[in-house]
Design a protein around this motif. Structure first.
Motif, short mmCIF file in Angstrom:
data_model
loop_
_atom_site.label_atom_id
_atom_site.label_comp_id
_atom_site.label_asym_id
_atom_site.label_seq_id
_atom_site.Cartn_x
_atom_site.Cartn_y
_atom_site.Cartn_z
N UNK A 176 -6.61 -19.84 -67.83
CA UNK A 176 -6.57 -20.85 -68.89
C UNK A 176 -7.68 -21.88 -68.70
N UNK A 177 -8.04 -22.18 -67.44
CA UNK A 177 -9.13 -23.12 -67.19
C UNK A 177 -10.47 -22.50 -67.56
N UNK A 178 -10.63 -21.19 -67.25
CA UNK A 178 -11.85 -20.50 -67.66
C UNK A 178 -12.03 -20.59 -69.17
N UNK A 179 -10.94 -20.35 -69.91
CA UNK A 179 -11.00 -20.41 -71.37
C UNK A 179 -11.42 -21.79 -71.85
N UNK A 180 -10.87 -22.84 -71.21
CA UNK A 180 -11.20 -24.20 -71.63
C UNK A 180 -12.68 -24.51 -71.36
N UNK A 181 -13.18 -24.04 -70.22
CA UNK A 181 -14.60 -24.26 -69.92
C UNK A 181 -15.48 -23.55 -70.95
N UNK A 182 -15.14 -22.30 -71.25
CA UNK A 182 -15.93 -21.55 -72.25
C UNK A 182 -15.90 -22.27 -73.60
N UNK A 183 -14.72 -22.72 -74.00
CA UNK A 183 -14.60 -23.41 -75.29
C UNK A 183 -15.45 -24.69 -75.29
N UNK A 184 -15.44 -25.43 -74.17
CA UNK A 184 -16.23 -26.66 -74.08
C UNK A 184 -17.72 -26.36 -74.14
N UNK A 185 -18.14 -25.29 -73.47
CA UNK A 185 -19.56 -24.91 -73.50
C UNK A 185 -19.97 -24.48 -74.90
N UNK A 186 -19.08 -23.73 -75.56
CA UNK A 186 -19.38 -23.33 -76.93
C UNK A 186 -19.50 -24.53 -77.85
N UNK A 187 -18.61 -25.49 -77.69
CA UNK A 187 -18.65 -26.70 -78.51
C UNK A 187 -19.94 -27.49 -78.26
N UNK A 188 -20.39 -27.51 -76.99
CA UNK A 188 -21.62 -28.24 -76.66
C UNK A 188 -22.84 -27.57 -77.28
N UNK A 189 -22.80 -26.24 -77.40
CA UNK A 189 -23.95 -25.51 -77.95
C UNK A 189 -23.94 -25.49 -79.48
N UNK A 190 -22.76 -25.63 -80.07
CA UNK A 190 -22.64 -25.51 -81.52
C UNK A 190 -23.44 -26.60 -82.22
N UNK A 191 -24.17 -26.20 -83.25
CA UNK A 191 -24.96 -27.17 -84.00
C UNK A 191 -26.36 -27.35 -83.46
N UNK A 192 -26.63 -26.84 -82.26
CA UNK A 192 -27.99 -26.93 -81.71
C UNK A 192 -28.87 -25.85 -82.32
N UNK A 193 -30.19 -26.01 -82.16
CA UNK A 193 -31.15 -25.03 -82.65
C UNK A 193 -31.28 -23.92 -81.61
#
Length: 329
Positions: free
Chosen positions: A41-58
């Motif tokens: 569950x922690x791995x999933x949260x880290x992946x989701x946070x990384x995805x959110x950080x990358x979203x919207x970038x070029x």
């Protein structure tokens, strides 16, 4: 504090090392061991946070692939969906078929994410990768799902695309008569859809199948029909392929001079439109013709040209070192 800790780990244990403004694991197994030690569950949260950080970038290339991976592993596949095609195109350019297949398989396994025509398109892409990898049984299973679903959607162009993939599967498993039958269905569906490009592909494939069956006059007819359509719709890269096919057919008919002319035309056209892959293939075909005549010096020159062009082309199309670095981080 994080940077100080990383510096201490580097100095004391050599598990990471500084590389410019980043820290890298010296061995991928270190990363794998640390990753495996995290609760799921922690791995999933880290992946989701990384995805959110990358979203919207070029994002570009491998970065798009990484974004989709983080979204999928973070159980947020709907955020990856808009950029899946871009990620898959990048993997295709690098001939990373296993990685593309893995990504597609996980996307298709998400309930309700892809439905109708979108699911059919994804299944066709999966079939092509399985075909490139020679995994025929899995290829057939994907087709078994895609064909009735495409018929249910009812779009003739989509049905033509699925049946083109089916014809390729049948041809690659030496079921040539069935492949011819299915490709003739593709011709009719393409005409119904008004898709001249798909119609040209059907003629091209019929030319290849009939040539493999020794029906050289029929192959000439289909190649000529495909060439005419490519001229009409101004598809020079399609013409490069067809000229190469015509060259093989002329050689099989015992007309090596005509075959050489076809391959030379293919090489010239490929150079004029920047089709490096087509240029390399044409040079290789010219080398094979020269080899068959016993002109080994000329054959070697053509093969060396083909190797040089292929090497240059692969260097340009494969994932960049920057992409590989991003994957390591």
């Amino acid at each position: 504090p994080a940077f100080r800790r990383l510096a201490r780990i580097e100095k004391q244990h050599r598990l990471v090392r500084a590389a410019g403004r980043q820290f890298l694991f010296d061995h991928h197994q270190v990363q794998e061991a640390l990753y495996a030690g995290l609760p799921e569950v922690l791995r999933e949260e880290y992946h989701a946070a990384l995805g959110a950080a990358m979203e919207g970038r070029d994002l570009h290339g491998g970065e798009v692939v990484q974004f989709c991976e983080h979204c999928l592993k973070g159980r947020q596949p709907e955020r990856a969906k808009p950029r899946l095609d871009e990620a898959l195109d990048h993997l295709d350019k690098g001939y990373l078929h296993e990685a593309g297949l893995d990504l597609l398989t996980r996307v298709l396994a998400v309930p309700g994410l892809l439905t109708g025509a979108e699911r059919v398109e994804a299944l066709v892409r999966k079939v092509k990768r399985l075909g490139s990898l020679g995994r025929r049984d899995e290829e057939r299973l994907a087709l078994d799902e895609a064909i009735p679903l495409a018929d249910e959607v009812g779009d003739p162009k989509l049905r033509a695309r699925v049946r083109t993939a089916q014809a390729a599967h049948l041809g690659n498993t030496s079921r040539f008569e069935e492949a011819v039958r299915v490709t003739r269905e593709v011709l009719e569906l393409s005409r119904e859809a008004g898709s001249r490009e798909q119609e040209a592909l059907a003629h091209e494939y019929l030319g290849l199948i009939t040539m493999s069956q020794g029906k050289l006059d029929e192959a000439q007819h289909h190649n000529a029909a495909a060439l005419a359509i490519h001229d009409e719709i101004d598809q020079p890269r399609g013409r490069v392929n067809l000229l190469g096919n015509q060259g093989h057919n002329e050689d099989a008919l015992g007309r090596p001079d005509k075959a050489r002319e076809m391959h030379e035309r293919a090489a010239a056209l490929a150079r004029s439109v920047g089709d490096r892959e087509g240029e390399a293939l044409a040079a290789g075909n010219l080398g094979t013709l020269a080899y068959g005549r016993g002109d080994l010096s000329t054959a070697r020159d053509h093969y060396e040209t083909a190797l040089a062009v292929f090497s240059d082309w692969l260097l340009y199309t494969s994932p960049s070192p920057r992409d590989e670095l991003a994957e390591r981080v």
